[in-house]
Design a protein around this motif. Structure first.
Motif, PDB file in Angstrom:
ATOM      1  N   MET A  98      48.505  32.712  45.309  1.00  0.00           N
ATOM      2  CA  MET A  98      47.953  33.612  44.295  1.00  0.00           C
ATOM      3  C   MET A  98      46.476  33.331  44.020  1.00  0.00           C
ATOM      4  O   MET A  98      45.810  34.080  43.300  1.00  0.00           O
ATOM      5  CB  MET A  98      48.759  33.496  42.998  1.00  0.00           C
ATOM      6  CG  MET A  98      50.160  34.098  43.085  1.00  0.00           C
ATOM      7  SD  MET A  98      50.162  35.902  43.221  1.00  0.00           S
ATOM      8  CE  MET A  98      49.776  36.367  41.535  1.00  0.00           C
ATOM      9  N   VAL A  99      45.919  32.250  44.600  1.00  0.00           N
ATOM     10  CA  VAL A  99      44.495  31.969  44.407  1.00  0.00           C
ATOM     11  C   VAL A  99      43.624  32.774  45.362  1.00  0.00           C
ATOM     12  O   VAL A  99      42.402  32.814  45.210  1.00  0.00           O
ATOM     13  CB  VAL A  99      44.195  30.462  44.591  1.00  0.00           C
ATOM     14  CG1 VAL A  99      44.959  29.626  43.603  1.00  0.00           C
ATOM     15  CG2 VAL A  99      44.485  30.023  46.022  1.00  0.00           C
ATOM     16  N   ARG A 100      44.220  33.403  46.362  1.00  0.00           N
ATOM     17  CA  ARG A 100      43.438  34.138  47.351  1.00  0.00           C
ATOM     18  C   ARG A 100      42.656  35.274  46.690  1.00  0.00           C
ATOM     19  O   ARG A 100      43.211  36.068  45.943  1.00  0.00           O
ATOM     20  CB  ARG A 100      44.344  34.705  48.450  1.00  0.00           C
ATOM     21  CG  ARG A 100      44.909  33.626  49.354  1.00  0.00           C
ATOM     22  CD  ARG A 100      45.882  34.216  50.368  1.00  0.00           C
ATOM     23  NE  ARG A 100      46.331  33.199  51.298  1.00  0.00           N
ATOM     24  CZ  ARG A 100      45.730  32.921  52.452  1.00  0.00           C
ATOM     25  NH1 ARG A 100      44.663  33.618  52.826  1.00  0.00           N
ATOM     26  NH2 ARG A 100      46.184  31.972  53.240  1.00  0.00           N
ATOM     27  N   GLU A 101      41.383  35.367  47.006  1.00  0.00           N
ATOM     28  CA  GLU A 101      40.515  36.390  46.426  1.00  0.00           C
ATOM     29  C   GLU A 101      40.398  37.571  47.388  1.00  0.00           C
ATOM     30  O   GLU A 101      39.344  37.821  47.993  1.00  0.00           O
ATOM     31  CB  GLU A 101      39.139  35.802  46.104  1.00  0.00           C
ATOM     32  CG  GLU A 101      39.190  34.752  45.005  1.00  0.00           C
ATOM     33  CD  GLU A 101      37.809  34.288  44.587  1.00  0.00           C
ATOM     34  OE1 GLU A 101      36.823  34.601  45.301  1.00  0.00           O
ATOM     35  OE2 GLU A 101      37.707  33.613  43.547  1.00  0.00           O
ATOM     36  N   ASP A 102      41.502  38.312  47.519  1.00  0.00           N
ATOM     37  CA  ASP A 102      41.488  39.479  48.397  1.00  0.00           C
ATOM     38  C   ASP A 102      41.767  40.768  47.624  1.00  0.00           C
ATOM     39  O   ASP A 102      42.181  41.778  48.195  1.00  0.00           O
ATOM     40  CB  ASP A 102      42.483  39.316  49.547  1.00  0.00           C
ATOM     41  CG  ASP A 102      43.850  38.825  49.081  1.00  0.00           C
ATOM     42  OD1 ASP A 102      44.104  38.840  47.856  1.00  0.00           O
ATOM     43  OD2 ASP A 102      44.661  38.415  49.935  1.00  0.00           O
ATOM     44  N   PHE A 103      41.527  40.733  46.312  1.00  0.00           N
ATOM     45  CA  PHE A 103      41.583  41.933  45.484  1.00  0.00           C
ATOM     46  C   PHE A 103      40.194  42.160  44.908  1.00  0.00           C
ATOM     47  O   PHE A 103      39.332  41.275  44.948  1.00  0.00           O
ATOM     48  CB  PHE A 103      42.615  41.784  44.364  1.00  0.00           C
ATOM     49  CG  PHE A 103      44.016  42.097  44.811  1.00  0.00           C
ATOM     50  CD1 PHE A 103      44.691  43.215  44.354  1.00  0.00           C
ATOM     51  CD2 PHE A 103      44.672  41.265  45.731  1.00  0.00           C
ATOM     52  CE1 PHE A 103      45.976  43.506  44.786  1.00  0.00           C
ATOM     53  CE2 PHE A 103      45.952  41.549  46.158  1.00  0.00           C
ATOM     54  CZ  PHE A 103      46.617  42.674  45.683  1.00  0.00           C
ATOM     55  N   ALA A 104      39.955  43.341  44.387  1.00  0.00           N
ATOM     56  CA  ALA A 104      38.635  43.673  43.839  1.00  0.00           C
ATOM     57  C   ALA A 104      38.789  44.350  42.491  1.00  0.00           C
ATOM     58  O   ALA A 104      39.762  45.076  42.240  1.00  0.00           O
ATOM     59  CB  ALA A 104      37.875  44.581  44.803  1.00  0.00           C
ATOM     60  N   LEU A 105      37.828  44.099  41.614  1.00  0.00           N
ATOM     61  CA  LEU A 105      37.801  44.729  40.292  1.00  0.00           C
ATOM     62  C   LEU A 105      36.350  44.868  39.873  1.00  0.00           C
ATOM     63  O   LEU A 105      35.591  43.893  39.895  1.00  0.00           O
ATOM     64  CB  LEU A 105      38.574  43.883  39.277  1.00  0.00           C
ATOM     65  CG  LEU A 105      38.681  44.466  37.860  1.00  0.00           C
ATOM     66  CD1 LEU A 105      39.535  45.735  37.883  1.00  0.00           C
ATOM     67  CD2 LEU A 105      39.291  43.455  36.910  1.00  0.00           C
ATOM     68  N   ASP A 106      35.960  46.100  39.525  1.00  0.00           N
ATOM     69  CA  ASP A 106      34.588  46.392  39.096  1.00  0.00           C
ATOM     70  C   ASP A 106      33.563  45.924  40.129  1.00  0.00           C
ATOM     71  O   ASP A 106      32.505  45.375  39.791  1.00  0.00           O
ATOM     72  CB  ASP A 106      34.288  45.725  37.746  1.00  0.00           C
ATOM     73  CG  ASP A 106      35.197  46.235  36.639  1.00  0.00           C
ATOM     74  OD1 ASP A 106      35.614  47.404  36.716  1.00  0.00           O
ATOM     75  OD2 ASP A 106      35.490  45.465  35.703  1.00  0.00           O
ATOM     76  N   GLY A 107      33.903  46.087  41.398  1.00  0.00           N
ATOM     77  CA  GLY A 107      32.964  45.785  42.464  1.00  0.00           C
ATOM     78  C   GLY A 107      32.850  44.322  42.843  1.00  0.00           C
ATOM     79  O   GLY A 107      31.974  43.957  43.627  1.00  0.00           O
ATOM     80  N   ARG A 108      33.704  43.472  42.318  1.00  0.00           N
ATOM     81  CA  ARG A 108      33.637  42.052  42.692  1.00  0.00           C
ATOM     82  C   ARG A 108      35.021  41.578  43.128  1.00  0.00           C
ATOM     83  O   ARG A 108      36.048  42.113  42.695  1.00  0.00           O
ATOM     84  CB  ARG A 108      33.130  41.200  41.531  1.00  0.00           C
ATOM     85  CG  ARG A 108      34.054  41.136  40.337  1.00  0.00           C
ATOM     86  CD  ARG A 108      33.470  40.296  39.216  1.00  0.00           C
ATOM     87  NE  ARG A 108      34.375  40.193  38.082  1.00  0.00           N
ATOM     88  CZ  ARG A 108      35.321  39.270  37.961  1.00  0.00           C
ATOM     89  NH1 ARG A 108      35.485  38.351  38.923  1.00  0.00           N
ATOM     90  NH2 ARG A 108      36.106  39.234  36.900  1.00  0.00           N
ATOM     91  N   ALA A 109      35.017  40.557  43.985  1.00  0.00           N
ATOM     92  CA  ALA A 109      36.270  39.997  44.483  1.00  0.00           C
ATOM     93  C   ALA A 109      36.936  39.157  43.387  1.00  0.00           C
ATOM     94  O   ALA A 109      36.272  38.384  42.694  1.00  0.00           O
ATOM     95  CB  ALA A 109      36.012  39.153  45.718  1.00  0.00           C
ATOM     96  N   ILE A 110      38.233  39.323  43.247  1.00  0.00           N
ATOM     97  CA  ILE A 110      38.993  38.529  42.286  1.00  0.00           C
ATOM     98  C   ILE A 110      40.253  38.016  42.973  1.00  0.00           C
ATOM     99  O   ILE A 110      40.681  38.538  44.010  1.00  0.00           O
ATOM    100  CB  ILE A 110      39.381  39.344  41.032  1.00  0.00           C
ATOM    101  CG1 ILE A 110      40.268  40.541  41.422  1.00  0.00           C
ATOM    102  CG2 ILE A 110      38.157  39.800  40.272  1.00  0.00           C
ATOM    103  CD1 ILE A 110      40.823  41.292  40.221  1.00  0.00           C
TER     104      ILE A 110
END
Length: 315
Positions: A98-110
């Protein structure tokens, strides 16, 4: 409709007049003894031509005090709490992936966890009327929040979740089993589990499909959310961070629930909206009325008048 809680206090309204008429005059010609400052206020008013106004102000202060003691109040309706008769357990995967940053929100990776925190907390807040519980699972599963109508508390718990507190593996079966154990003692009309995972069941001795069959026997629907850009069936050998969408689909089908595939933050938002429609919270709540008290207003005015009379006595 307005009324008074204790109207018997109005019997005290003529008390000053009765005291003036019946009590003997004190030495010095005064019919009543009173604080020196208030008495000085009367004398000051008399000297300045306000002799008639002050007794009326004192009488008004007394009348307001009696009204306050009588307890003016109004019976007012309050918004009813929507009661659905549903127990809803939200089980969230806190494994290492769940730490993987492969989602995006408001133009930044989360990270995947941050996406779930943002969207999942708002979903929980919209469950007013449901009795909601929160389960976190990794290698083990535990209740982060017991069944409660306090959806705000559940939402805050989602927002403060941390990876690693339950181990870094993925134990879907125990998470569902923990929910079913509590639901077995519940008399709720509807029982639902929402299971979100981004991995492959690799911990625990129980098969998720077996737990899903038990859920079906208990009348518990399990909606599953397979989260992650890549599914196990389409991944290369040894690829990490993939989700076992097939198992999650089987769990939902066996229990009579729905399955959802989430690859982006927008997908996750759409899933929560779909779940809102599937498990609608609209329902007639318990009607209630409460007394709204207004005694503080006449009491406050009486205090102001008394302070004004005392102030005149100082002038």
């Amino acid at each position: 409709m307005a009324e008074f809680a204790q109207p018997c206090w109005f019997l005290l309204l003529p008390l000053p007049l009765l005291a003036w008429a019946l009590l003997p005059a004190a030495a010095g010609g005064a019919a009543l003894r009173m604080p020196e400052r208030v008495a000085a206020g009367f004398e000051q008013a008399g000297a300045g031509g306000g002799r008639r106004a002050v007794p009326w102000l004192a009488a008004l202060a007394w009348a307001l005090l009696v009204v306050a003691l009588a307890g003016p109040r109004v019976l007012a309706p309050v918004s009813a709490l929507r009661i659905t008769g549903r127990d809803l357990a939200i089980a969230i995967d806190l494994s290492g992936s769940m730490v993987r940053e492969d989602f995006a929100l408001d133009g930044r990776a989360i990270s995947r966890l941050e996406a779930v925190q943002r969207v999942g907390a708002e979903f929980a807040r919209r469950r007013a009327g449901d009795r909601v519980a929160l389960i976190f699972f990794g290698s083990d599963a535990y209740y982060a929040a017991p069944f409660t109508f306090d959806t705000e508390a559940v939402a805050r718990r989602i927002e403060t979740a941390e990876i690693g507190i339950s181990g870094r593996a993925t134990n879907m079966a125990d998470a569902m089993g923990l929910a079913l154990k509590r639901m077995a003692r519940s008399d709720a009309a509807t029982k639902v589990v929402i299971l979100l995972s981004d991995g492959v069941n690799n911990a625990g001795a129980t098969n998720p499909r077996g737990v899903a069959s038990l859920a079906a026997e208990m009348g518990v629907r399990v909606h599953t959310i397979a989260m992650g850009p890549r599914a196990l069936a389409e991944a290369e050998a040894g690829e990490r961070g993939v989700v076992d969408a097939a198992t999650l689909r089987a769990v939902s089908e066996l229990s009579g629930g729905e399955t959802f595939r989430v690859r982006t933050t927008d997908d996750l938002v759409a899933v929560t909206e779909a779940l809102d429609r599937l498990e609608a919270t609209e329902s007639d709540g318990l009607s209630a009325e409460v007394w709204r008290e207004f005694w503080v207003w006449p009491a406050g005015l009486a205090l102001v008048l008394c302070l004004g009379l005392a102030w005149r006595g100082q002038g």
